[in-house]
Design a protein around this motif. Structure first.
Motif, short mmCIF file in Angstrom:
data_model
loop_
_atom_site.label_atom_id
_atom_site.label_comp_id
_atom_site.label_asym_id
_atom_site.label_seq_id
_atom_site.Cartn_x
_atom_site.Cartn_y
_atom_site.Cartn_z
N VAL A 42 -7.14 -24.39 -5.91
CA VAL A 42 -6.59 -25.08 -4.75
C VAL A 42 -6.95 -24.26 -3.52
CG1 VAL A 42 -4.50 -25.77 -3.56
CG2 VAL A 42 -4.66 -26.01 -6.02
N ALA A 43 -7.48 -24.91 -2.53
CA ALA A 43 -7.78 -24.22 -1.28
C ALA A 43 -6.56 -24.38 -0.38
CB ALA A 43 -9.01 -24.82 -0.62
N GLY A 44 -5.75 -23.32 -0.29
CA GLY A 44 -4.53 -23.37 0.51
C GLY A 44 -4.79 -23.64 1.97
N THR B 12 5.91 -25.46 3.17
CA THR B 12 6.16 -24.01 3.16
C THR B 12 6.31 -23.48 1.74
OG1 THR B 12 8.51 -24.40 3.52
CG2 THR B 12 7.18 -23.89 5.46
N GLN B 13 6.96 -24.26 0.87
CA GLN B 13 7.11 -23.85 -0.52
C GLN B 13 5.75 -23.80 -1.21
OE1 GLN B 13 9.86 -27.03 -1.57
NE2 GLN B 13 11.39 -25.49 -2.15
N ILE C 128 1.13 -20.64 -3.47
CA ILE C 128 -0.30 -20.32 -3.48
C ILE C 128 -0.50 -18.86 -3.10
CG2 ILE C 128 -2.53 -20.78 -2.38
CD1 ILE C 128 -1.57 -23.74 -2.17
N ASP C 129 0.24 -18.38 -2.09
CA ASP C 129 0.14 -16.98 -1.68
C ASP C 129 0.59 -16.04 -2.80
OD1 ASP C 129 -0.75 -17.86 0.80
OD2 ASP C 129 1.18 -17.55 1.79
N ARG C 130 1.62 -16.44 -3.54
CA ARG C 130 2.20 -15.58 -4.57
C ARG C 130 1.39 -15.58 -5.87
NH1 ARG C 130 7.43 -17.63 -5.59
NH2 ARG C 130 6.78 -18.42 -7.60
N ALA D 172 -1.82 -21.99 -12.83
CA ALA D 172 -0.75 -21.04 -12.49
C ALA D 172 0.16 -21.63 -11.41
CB ALA D 172 -1.36 -19.72 -12.00
N ARG D 173 -0.42 -22.29 -10.46
CA ARG D 173 0.36 -22.88 -9.37
C ARG D 173 1.29 -23.97 -9.88
NH1 ARG D 173 -2.63 -27.07 -6.62
NH2 ARG D 173 -1.92 -27.99 -8.54
#
Length: 60
Positions: free
Chosen positions: A15-17, A35-36, A41-43, A50-51
């Motif tokens: 996924v391209a955040g 925001t969630q 994605i950042d985490r 995984a996402r």
């Protein structure tokens, strides 16, 4: 869309955040706030598998 046309389909694993349409699809699919979704994605990174697993844990 596949960024590298020599490797068709491989891009779908990630996924391209930074891509608004991909982030929007993720939020709509799993019922998350933008925001969630960005925090997930950042985490956990940009791996779709995984996402999605992290999103399910977040939703309970």
């Amino acid at each position: 869309m596949v960024s590298d046309t020599t490797k068709p389909g491989r891009d779908r694993q990630f996924v391209a955040g930074g891509e608004g349409h991909e982030l929007r699809h993720f939020t709509e699919k799993l019922g998350l706030l933008v925001t969630q979704a960005q925090e997930l994605i950042d985490r956990v990174g940009n791996s779709r598998e995984a996402r999605n697993a992290a999103a399910q844990l977040l939703k309970g």
